[in-house]
Design a protein around this motif. Structure first.
Motif, short mmCIF file in Angstrom:
data_model
loop_
_atom_site.label_atom_id
_atom_site.label_comp_id
_atom_site.label_asym_id
_atom_site.label_seq_id
_atom_site.Cartn_x
_atom_site.Cartn_y
_atom_site.Cartn_z
N LEU A 185 0.86 -1.18 0.00
CA LEU A 185 0.00 0.00 0.00
C LEU A 185 0.90 1.24 0.00
O LEU A 185 1.95 1.24 0.64
N ALA A 201 -4.39 -5.81 1.08
CA ALA A 201 -4.12 -4.76 2.07
C ALA A 201 -5.31 -3.83 2.26
O ALA A 201 -5.28 -2.96 3.12
N LEU A 202 -6.36 -4.02 1.45
CA LEU A 202 -7.47 -3.08 1.44
C LEU A 202 -8.78 -3.64 1.96
O LEU A 202 -9.51 -2.99 2.70
N ARG A 215 0.01 6.80 3.31
CA ARG A 215 -0.82 8.00 3.16
C ARG A 215 -0.60 8.96 4.33
O ARG A 215 -0.38 8.51 5.45
N ASN A 243 -2.31 -0.75 10.71
CA ASN A 243 -3.17 -0.23 9.64
C ASN A 243 -3.66 -1.43 8.84
O ASN A 243 -3.08 -1.79 7.83
N PRO A 244 -4.75 -2.06 9.31
CA PRO A 244 -5.22 -3.27 8.66
C PRO A 244 -6.07 -2.94 7.43
O PRO A 244 -6.42 -1.78 7.23
N PRO A 245 -6.42 -3.93 6.63
CA PRO A 245 -7.43 -3.69 5.60
C PRO A 245 -8.75 -3.34 6.29
O PRO A 245 -9.09 -3.97 7.29
N TYR A 246 -9.48 -2.35 5.76
CA TYR A 246 -10.76 -2.02 6.40
C TYR A 246 -11.84 -1.57 5.42
O TYR A 246 -12.86 -1.01 5.82
N ILE A 247 -11.63 -1.81 4.16
CA ILE A 247 -12.66 -1.43 3.18
C ILE A 247 -13.64 -2.59 3.00
O ILE A 247 -13.22 -3.76 2.94
N GLU A 291 -5.47 2.25 12.81
CA GLU A 291 -6.16 3.06 11.79
C GLU A 291 -7.56 2.51 11.53
O GLU A 291 -7.77 1.29 11.53
N VAL A 328 -6.15 3.63 -5.68
CA VAL A 328 -6.40 2.44 -4.88
C VAL A 328 -6.63 1.20 -5.76
O VAL A 328 -6.33 0.07 -5.37
N1 GLN Z 1 -7.17 4.54 3.71
C1 GLN Z 1 -7.17 3.63 2.61
C2 GLN Z 1 -8.15 4.07 1.55
O1 GLN Z 1 -9.26 4.37 1.85
C3 GLN Z 1 -7.46 2.23 3.02
C4 GLN Z 1 -6.32 1.65 3.73
C5 GLN Z 1 -6.68 0.40 4.42
O2 GLN Z 1 -7.62 -0.33 4.09
N2 GLN Z 1 -5.90 0.11 5.41
O3 GLN Z 1 -7.79 4.15 0.41
#
Ligand code: GLN
Length: 276
Positions: A88, A204-205, A91, A183-187, A235, A197
């Motif tokens: 990733l 990672a997402l 950011r 900062n794990p995947p969180y989408i 995060e 993206v």
């Molecule tokens: N902040 C990222 C985004 O929205 C996502 C990163 C994540 O999933 N850790 O593009």
């Protein structure tokens, strides 16, 4: 107008169709071609020409490739990191985690640092740069990412304080750690995405139907990993404060939210319950 100024203006106009930061992108790509920092490019532009290879990089950006994957470099906190499509792109939002840690450890620096899902190593290496007495462990499930993280540690002369290991979150990891960065995947699986993206590693997402799958696993592991007086900076997505806080609170942990520069909830500062 100088050749550089003219070329930057033309490239900026082209990049407006694909980027929210067309001028910055054009400057970063031209500085990269010339082997200069962006500020040196701007200061010295009267003396510089524009190599033909610049047009090829603008074409790549026009096709949607992120600037950081084209230049292979991204700045984060106080450090500059090598990035590839295995990781990733760090950011500015994620600097909120380091800011939260700096506030928590104002009096007593952290000695042992853990970074779960280290990717490029950005969070761990920024912390080691911040606290010269600290040592750290970075875990990632991706061998490609670990290669990039190790290379970054070496480039920053931090290899003697940073270990990297393949792993599935904190399975098999023994604490305690003073500072844990995550900062794990969180989408959410079906979230509509566009822009940079789309070029980043999916693993990672995305984190299940609501983007919470990895937090559920991490919440089970955190209590045994945190030292007394320690903190985890985790995060979150801008709308996940309540859902993720509840997962940590269920494990008896104390949670406070921190906002990023855009004013979005971006980081949870998670601490062990106060001793009574
Ligand atoms: N902040 C990222 C985004 O929205 C996502 C990163 C994540 O999933 N850790 O593009």
């Amino acid at each position: 107008m100088t050749a550089v100024a003219e070329k930057l203006r033309a490239a900026t106009a082209l990049l407006e169709t694909v980027s929210g930061t067309p001028r910055l992108d054009a400057e970063l790509l031209l500085a990269h071609v010339l082997g200069l920092t962006r500020s040196d490019l701007l200061l010295r532009q009267r003396d510089l020409g524009v190599p033909a290879s610049f047009d090829g990089l603008v074409e790549r950006r026009l096709s949607g490739e992120p600037v950081a994957y084209i230049t292979g470099i991204r700045d984060f906190w106080t450090i500059s990191l090598r990035v590839t499509p295995d990781v990733l792109i760090p950011r500015p939002d994620s600097e909120t985690l380091i800011e939260a840690a700096v506030a928590h450890f104002a009096e007593r620096p952290p000695r042992a640092v853990l970074d779960l899902g280290t990717g490029s190593g950005a969070l761990l290496l920024a912390a080691l740069d911040q606290w010269p007495q600290a040592r750290g462990l970075g875990i990632d499930i991706s061998p490609g990412a670990l290669g990039v993280a190790r290379e970054n540690a070496a480039r920053l002369a931090l290899s003697n304080r940073a270990d990297f290991r393949i792993g599935d979150w904190a399975d098999g990891v023994n604490g305690p750690f003073d500072l844990i960065l995550i900062n794990p995947p969180y989408i959410a699986r079906n979230a509509p995405l566009s822009g940079d993206v789309l070029h980043e590693p999916q693993g990672a997402l995305f984190a299940g139907a609501e983007g919470l799958d990895d937090y559920r696993r991490i919440a089970l592991q955190l209590p045994r990993l945190l030292s007394d007086g320690g903190m985890a900076a985790v995060e979150i997505g801008h709308d996940q404060r309540d859902s993720v806080s509840a997962l940590f609170a269920d494990r008896g942990l104390a949670v406070e939210a921190r906002r990023d520069l855009a004013g979005h909830d971006r980081c949870l500062a998670v601490t062990p319950p106060a001793a009574d």
